[in-house]
Design an enzyme around this catalytic site. Structure first.
Site, short mmCIF file in Angstrom:
data_model
loop_
_atom_site.label_atom_id
_atom_site.label_comp_id
_atom_site.label_asym_id
_atom_site.label_seq_id
_atom_site.Cartn_x
_atom_site.Cartn_y
_atom_site.Cartn_z
N ASN A 106 -0.61 -39.98 -37.75
CA ASN A 106 0.70 -40.69 -37.46
C ASN A 106 0.30 -42.05 -36.94
O ASN A 106 0.16 -42.02 -35.46
CB ASN A 106 1.58 -39.69 -36.85
CG ASN A 106 3.23 -40.35 -36.75
OD1 ASN A 106 3.19 -41.49 -36.97
ND2 ASN A 106 4.09 -39.51 -36.04
N ARG A 144 1.57 -39.46 -42.42
CA ARG A 144 3.00 -39.58 -42.35
C ARG A 144 3.05 -41.11 -42.44
O ARG A 144 2.83 -42.21 -41.77
CB ARG A 144 3.38 -39.49 -40.71
CG ARG A 144 4.93 -39.89 -40.56
CD ARG A 144 5.50 -39.50 -39.39
NE ARG A 144 6.81 -39.91 -39.21
CZ ARG A 144 7.59 -40.77 -38.48
NH1 ARG A 144 6.92 -40.95 -37.50
NH2 ARG A 144 8.80 -40.76 -38.51
N HIS A 192 13.28 -39.17 -41.25
CA HIS A 192 13.04 -37.64 -40.87
C HIS A 192 13.07 -36.72 -41.85
O HIS A 192 13.52 -35.62 -41.65
CB HIS A 192 14.33 -37.45 -39.72
CG HIS A 192 14.29 -38.12 -38.54
ND1 HIS A 192 15.56 -38.34 -37.74
CD2 HIS A 192 13.20 -38.72 -37.71
CE1 HIS A 192 15.44 -39.05 -36.62
NE2 HIS A 192 13.79 -39.21 -36.53
N HIS A 224 18.60 -33.35 -36.39
CA HIS A 224 17.57 -33.70 -35.77
C HIS A 224 17.89 -34.53 -34.66
O HIS A 224 17.89 -35.56 -34.88
CB HIS A 224 16.49 -34.29 -36.94
CG HIS A 224 15.24 -34.76 -36.26
ND1 HIS A 224 13.88 -34.18 -36.60
CD2 HIS A 224 14.79 -35.82 -35.33
CE1 HIS A 224 13.16 -34.75 -35.81
NE2 HIS A 224 13.48 -35.77 -35.24
N LEU A 225 17.62 -33.93 -33.20
CA LEU A 225 17.98 -34.88 -32.38
C LEU A 225 16.80 -35.14 -31.33
O LEU A 225 16.60 -34.36 -30.43
CB LEU A 225 19.09 -34.02 -31.50
CG LEU A 225 20.37 -33.70 -32.23
CD1 LEU A 225 21.28 -32.80 -31.32
CD2 LEU A 225 21.13 -34.89 -33.02
N ASN A 273 14.30 -38.70 -29.79
CA ASN A 273 14.60 -40.21 -29.45
C ASN A 273 15.53 -40.79 -30.33
O ASN A 273 16.24 -41.44 -30.09
CB ASN A 273 13.43 -40.77 -29.00
CG ASN A 273 12.67 -40.37 -27.78
OD1 ASN A 273 13.65 -40.23 -26.71
ND2 ASN A 273 11.54 -40.07 -27.46
N GLY A 274 14.95 -40.71 -31.72
CA GLY A 274 15.51 -41.10 -32.81
C GLY A 274 16.54 -39.68 -33.33
O GLY A 274 16.00 -38.82 -32.90
N ARG A 308 19.06 -46.49 -29.42
CA ARG A 308 20.07 -47.14 -30.67
C ARG A 308 21.31 -46.81 -30.78
O ARG A 308 21.57 -45.87 -30.33
CB ARG A 308 19.19 -46.79 -31.99
CG ARG A 308 17.82 -47.12 -32.10
CD ARG A 308 17.40 -46.77 -33.76
NE ARG A 308 15.84 -46.58 -33.98
CZ ARG A 308 15.21 -45.56 -34.11
NH1 ARG A 308 15.70 -44.41 -34.60
NH2 ARG A 308 13.98 -45.81 -34.37
N MET A 357 17.56 -37.45 -22.30
CA MET A 357 18.65 -36.70 -22.08
C MET A 357 18.55 -35.71 -21.22
O MET A 357 19.55 -35.38 -20.48
CB MET A 357 18.39 -35.71 -23.61
CG MET A 357 19.73 -34.85 -23.71
SD MET A 357 21.42 -35.57 -23.49
CE MET A 357 21.79 -36.03 -25.21
N ILE A 417 15.76 -32.66 -28.17
CA ILE A 417 17.09 -32.40 -27.66
C ILE A 417 17.82 -31.26 -28.37
O ILE A 417 18.43 -30.45 -27.79
CB ILE A 417 18.13 -33.54 -27.73
CG1 ILE A 417 17.74 -34.88 -27.09
CG2 ILE A 417 19.61 -33.29 -27.45
CD1 ILE A 417 18.51 -36.21 -27.32
N GLU A 447 6.65 -31.54 -37.77
CA GLU A 447 6.25 -32.49 -38.79
C GLU A 447 4.83 -32.47 -39.18
O GLU A 447 4.39 -32.48 -40.22
CB GLU A 447 6.64 -33.73 -38.45
CG GLU A 447 8.15 -34.11 -38.34
CD GLU A 447 8.79 -35.22 -37.57
OE1 GLU A 447 8.64 -35.41 -36.40
OE2 GLU A 447 9.21 -36.28 -38.48
P1 ADP Z 1 10.62 -38.24 -30.64
O1 ADP Z 1 11.80 -38.66 -31.43
O2 ADP Z 1 9.81 -39.20 -29.91
O3 ADP Z 1 9.60 -37.25 -31.34
P2 ADP Z 1 11.52 -35.89 -29.13
O4 ADP Z 1 11.68 -34.83 -30.16
O5 ADP Z 1 10.41 -35.39 -28.34
O6 ADP Z 1 11.33 -37.30 -29.48
O7 ADP Z 1 12.70 -35.64 -28.31
C1 ADP Z 1 13.01 -36.44 -27.29
C2 ADP Z 1 14.26 -36.19 -26.44
O8 ADP Z 1 14.23 -34.64 -26.16
C3 ADP Z 1 14.40 -36.84 -25.04
O9 ADP Z 1 15.84 -37.51 -25.10
C4 ADP Z 1 14.38 -35.73 -24.00
O10 ADP Z 1 15.12 -35.83 -22.81
C5 ADP Z 1 14.74 -34.51 -24.90
N1 ADP Z 1 14.50 -33.47 -24.31
C6 ADP Z 1 13.13 -32.94 -24.21
N2 ADP Z 1 12.94 -31.83 -23.37
C7 ADP Z 1 14.25 -31.38 -23.03
C8 ADP Z 1 14.79 -30.74 -22.16
N3 ADP Z 1 14.36 -29.56 -21.60
N4 ADP Z 1 16.00 -30.58 -22.02
C9 ADP Z 1 16.89 -31.59 -22.41
N5 ADP Z 1 16.36 -32.69 -23.29
C10 ADP Z 1 15.10 -32.73 -23.45
#
Ligand code: ADP
Length: 379
Positions: free
Chosen positions: A7, A71, A160, A188-189, A191-192, A221, A262, A310, A363
């Site tokens: 990636n 990817r 995604h 799918h929650l 960062n994006g 965003r 988050m 998230i 992924e």
């Molecule tokens: P990316 O899109 O970079 O792959 P991820 O899927 O790792 O991102 O998600 C990142 C998000 O998940 C951040 O907002 C982070 O705060 C949130 N997150 C990770 N662990 C927790 C948790 N235990 N409780 C709440 N939010 C979390």
């Protein structure tokens, strides 16, 4: 098969070696600050993607690699499934650079660096957009002059896709349904963030559009807004670069609450900070509206599925979203929602009209499996 999954970002390269039979991660790593040498190359030897791959090669040691899966963010209109990479495919990915200026050039650098280092190794491209190639035209068209689509490719693509596809298959398995009969909504929650409407196992709508900016409120965003705001800002003297930065890197949860993470937002909201409470309200409301819309799009979802950082970990955010869907008969089981686990699980109450699931995404696993599948079919 042992698959090296790559990636490749503009200044980073994430890699994993997966054994697809044993479903095992044999090795993984992240190389950062590629090409960002400060004070000369001596302080940072990773001058480019080829140098990064030398480090990957050293990390691999004697480990056997059968194929490489990349990817690739943008597959445009051409790529609707994983493909074996050759010169022509590499050039086709490169031609899509204008549509994904931060991502596709880095993907191409990664592909070329591998070809130079291990010319005999089969390489497969797995596209973030591919799963959304089944969107009907009424879902992917913007209501703007056709010339903009014909000359510049301005339409909705969605992203995604690898995650949405993987998670929807896992959810169907969990519910004991064949993948082709899964009608559901996947959120799918990370960062994006994006949400996809899946009908008979196929993507029929998704919240990201021409770029990953459209749709949900994300870490940094804005998601959906009135496009006239951009025109207004342009007239106020903002440059295109500034507007791009503003909406992609300075907005979302960060703009509303001061943090794009988050965990911090939930914590701050819990301790009574109003800005954080508002951020959660805006983000959960936006997502709940999309889920309601996609419930209509799929003709009645059979499941709502949460995934990514998230979606998998924030019981608080899931609870806020599902509470706003009470009109659809969705009810959480708060004890099940609070369980921390790495497994796919049901979090809705027995009297919920529609099951709500948490399904971890992976992924890299999806890319490794797609790569192994394609290479073994061809050999
Ligand atoms: P990316 O899109 O970079 O792959 P991820 O899927 O790792 O991102 O998600 C990142 C998000 O998940 C951040 O907002 C982070 O705060 C949130 N997150 C990770 N662990 C927790 C948790 N235990 N409780 C709440 N939010 C979390």
């Amino acid at each position: 098969m042992q698959i090296l999954v790559i990636n490749s970002g503009s200044s980073s390269l994430k890699y994993q070696v997966r054994d697809t039979q044993a479903e095992e991660v044999l090795l993984e790593g992240l190389i950062e600050r590629i090409g960002q040498a400060e004070g000369g190359a001596a302080s940072n030897p990773v001058t480019d993607h080829a140098a990064a791959l030398e480090l990957v090669g050293a990390a691999l040691g004697e480990l056997r690699i059968d194929a490489v899966g990349h990817r690739v963010v943008h597959g445009g209109e051409r790529f609707s499934e994983p493909v074996l990479i050759d010169h022509e495919v590499t050039r086709a990915i490169e031609r899509l650079n204008p549509l994904a200026p931060l991502h596709n050039p880095a993907n191409v650098l990664g592909i070329r660096a591998i070809s130079a280092k291990w010319p005999e190794l089969p390489q497969v491209a797995v596209f973030d957009t591919a799963f959304h190639r089944t969107l009907p035209e009424y879902a992917w068209r913007y209501a703007i002059p056709a010339e903009l689509y014909e000359r510049h490719g301005i339409r909705r693509y969605g992203f995604h896709g690898t995650s949405h596809e993987f998670v929807s298959r896992q959810a169907a398995d969990f519910l004991g349904l064949p993948g082709q009969s899964f009608d559901g909504v996947v959120a799918h929650l990370g960062n994006g963030a994006s949400v996809t409407a899946i009908k008979a196992g196929l993507s029929i709508d998704t919240s990201m559009g021409f770029t990953p900016l459209e749709g949900l409120v994300m870490g940094t965003r804005s998601g959906d807004l009135d496009p006239s705001i951009l025109v207004f800002l342009g007239r106020q003297g903002y440059s295109a670069e500034q507007i791009d930065d503003l909406l992609n890197r300075e907005s979302g949860l960060l703009a509303l609450s001061g943090s794009n993470d988050m965990r911090s937002v939930v914590e701050a909201a819990g301790s009574g900070q109003q800005a954080a409470q508002l951020a959660l309200a805006v983000a959960s409301y936006r997502l709940a509206k999309y889920i309601g819309a996609y419930h209509v799009a799929v003709g009645g979802m059979k499941a709502l599925v949460f995934t990514a950082g998230i979606g998998e970990n924030s019981a608080e955010f899931r609870a806020l979203v599902v509470a706003k869907l009470a009109a659809l008969g969705l009810v959480l089981d708060s004890a099940a929602n609070a369980v921390r686990s790495k497994a796919a699980r049901l979090i809705s109450a027995v009297d919920s009209a529609i099951p709500v699931l948490v399904v971890p995404t992976d992924e890299e696993r999806a890319i490794a499996e797609a790569t192994a599948g394609l290479v073994s079919r061809l050999s």
